[in-house]
Design an enzyme around this catalytic site. Structure first.
Site, PDB file in Angstrom:
ATOM      1  N   ARG A 262     -67.906 -76.054 -74.139  1.00  0.00           N
ATOM      2  CA  ARG A 262     -68.912 -76.180 -72.982  1.00  0.00           C
ATOM      3  C   ARG A 262     -68.093 -75.455 -71.793  1.00  0.00           C
ATOM      4  NH1 ARG A 262     -73.532 -77.676 -71.936  1.00  0.00           N
ATOM      5  NH2 ARG A 262     -75.138 -78.143 -73.671  1.00  0.00           N
ATOM      6  N   ASP A 266     -65.647 -67.735 -69.407  1.00  0.00           N
ATOM      7  CA  ASP A 266     -65.073 -66.626 -68.511  1.00  0.00           C
ATOM      8  C   ASP A 266     -63.611 -66.592 -68.816  1.00  0.00           C
ATOM      9  OD1 ASP A 266     -64.350 -69.414 -67.851  1.00  0.00           O
ATOM     10  OD2 ASP A 266     -64.921 -69.174 -65.677  1.00  0.00           O
ATOM     11  N   SER A 298     -65.234 -79.010 -59.573  1.00  0.00           N
ATOM     12  CA  SER A 298     -64.862 -80.054 -58.772  1.00  0.00           C
ATOM     13  C   SER A 298     -64.675 -81.213 -59.725  1.00  0.00           C
ATOM     14  CB  SER A 298     -65.619 -80.492 -57.911  1.00  0.00           C
ATOM     15  OG  SER A 298     -67.060 -80.476 -58.290  1.00  0.00           O
TER      16      SER A 298
END
Ligand SMILES: *[C@@H]1O[C@H](CO)[C@@H](O)[C@H](O)[C@H]1NC(C)=O
Length: 338
Positions: A262, A266, A298
């Site tokens: 997952r 990109d 993050s």
């Protein structure tokens, strides 16, 4: 031997050196640097005068900001491809924003939730698109529905596309329309290239010289080094042919990897385009806004996962396809100094 030594010997040079007149290349280089600094200072002063004159009144009837920008609708537009997942309020904001960009020819939302979008949401978004769009030509709006939740969905080929340019964007990223249109003109001058706003880099790990190991560098690395080799698909233009390449030509082991982890779709896209072109992407200067709460980047361990993706993909390719560059495209209209 003798001959070549003789030919290197120059009596004039030696004499000059003895008198301290002979300028070594280093010295000349230094002089040039001093000259350059002086030249820059002079240009600064002249420019400041121009800027002040330009601000206080129009300078000799010259308007520094012509109203017609580089773009004209007749030269085509782009399809905005928004990837969303269970964040309807963000999606509404994103659709509203991109509808207001006059060169957005169509807006497609990649929907990967189990339940299809509600009729209410669909009606709401249709209405928003009509009301926000500035041009006479209203952008097409469509959901691209997917049965399963798979990160590869975001790069599925789209039927009936009217543009070659895809602007791929996350539902929480807002790029102001003028910035977006500028990036589009950059893409038009290099339509095989990925053109985007979020640069990332890679570098070879020196300490790990027994095995080839690459590091993935985030924003701070790019800022520090001034180098990048990827632009992320969370805010990037690319040609629609790459949707086909991603879905039908890319090794399925990469699809499986992206689906399982997952993550890293990109990076996979960046490698794909780099492998196809042998060229670096283009980073466009411009402020973009992340409207959602902090996303996946993050989360702890994120950079380790990205490192691992990069290395696993590169080993699948057999060599590193990414090409580094220092180029940054800026809108000359917004640069006061060049
Ligand atoms: C990389 O590009 C080459 C040449 O275009 C192609 O043959 C190859 O299949 C590509 N590799 C991958 C892993 O897609």
């Amino acid at each position: 031997m003798e001959m070549s030594m003789n030919s290197l010997y120059s009596p004039a040079k030696e004499k000059a050196a003895a008198r301290g007149l002979y300028r070594s290349p280093v010295l000349i280089h230094r002089c040039r640097k001093v000259l350059k600094v002086k030249l820059l200072l002079a240009i600064c002063v002249i420019f400041a005068v121009f800027v002040i004159a330009g601000r206080t009144g129009s300078l000799m009837g010259w308007n520094p900001h012509p109203s017609s920008s580089v773009s004209s609708p007749s030269r085509g537009g782009y399809t905005v491809l928004i990837n969303t997942w269970k964040r309807n309020s963000l999606l509404k904001q994103a659709v509203a924003h991109y509808s207001s960009c006059s060169r957005a020819d169509a807006i497609h939302v990649v929907w990967s939730e189990h339940d299809p979008p509600s009729d209410r949401l669909k009606a709401y978004l249709r209405k928003i698109v009509l009301s926000k769009s500035q041009s006479a030509h209203k952008p097409n709006f469509r959901f691209d529905l997917n049965k399963e939740d798979n990160l590869n969905n975001r790069f599925k080929p789209i039927k009936d596309l009217r543009t070659d340019a895809i602007f791929s964007v996350d539902d929480d990223v807002v790029v102001p329309c003028p910035t977006l249109d500028f990036a589009f003109t950059v893409w038009q001058s290099a339509p095989d290239t990925m053109v985007g706003f979020v640069p990332r880099m890679h570098w070879l790990d020196e300490e790990n010289d027994a095995v080839t190991y690459y590091n993935y560098g985030g924003w701070w690395s790019v800022w520090w080094m001034g180098t990048y080799s990827m632009v992320l698909s969370k805010a990037a233009f690319f040609h629609r042919k790459y949707l086909d390449l991603y879905t039908y030509q890319m090794p399925s082991s990469i699809h499986d990897y992206v689906n399982k982890e997952r993550n890293c779709e990109d990076i996979a896209m960046s490698l794909l385009v780099a492998n196809a072109t042998g060229a670096p992407p283009i980073w466009v200067k411009g402020k973009i806004y992340e409207i959602g709460a902090t996303g996946i980047s993050s989360l702890e361990g994120h950079s380790n996962r990205r490192n691992k993706c990069l290395n696993d993909f590169v080993s699948l390719y057999g060599s590193m396809p990414l090409v580094s560059t220092n180029l940054k495209a800026v809108d000359a209209q917004h640069e006061w100094f060049w």
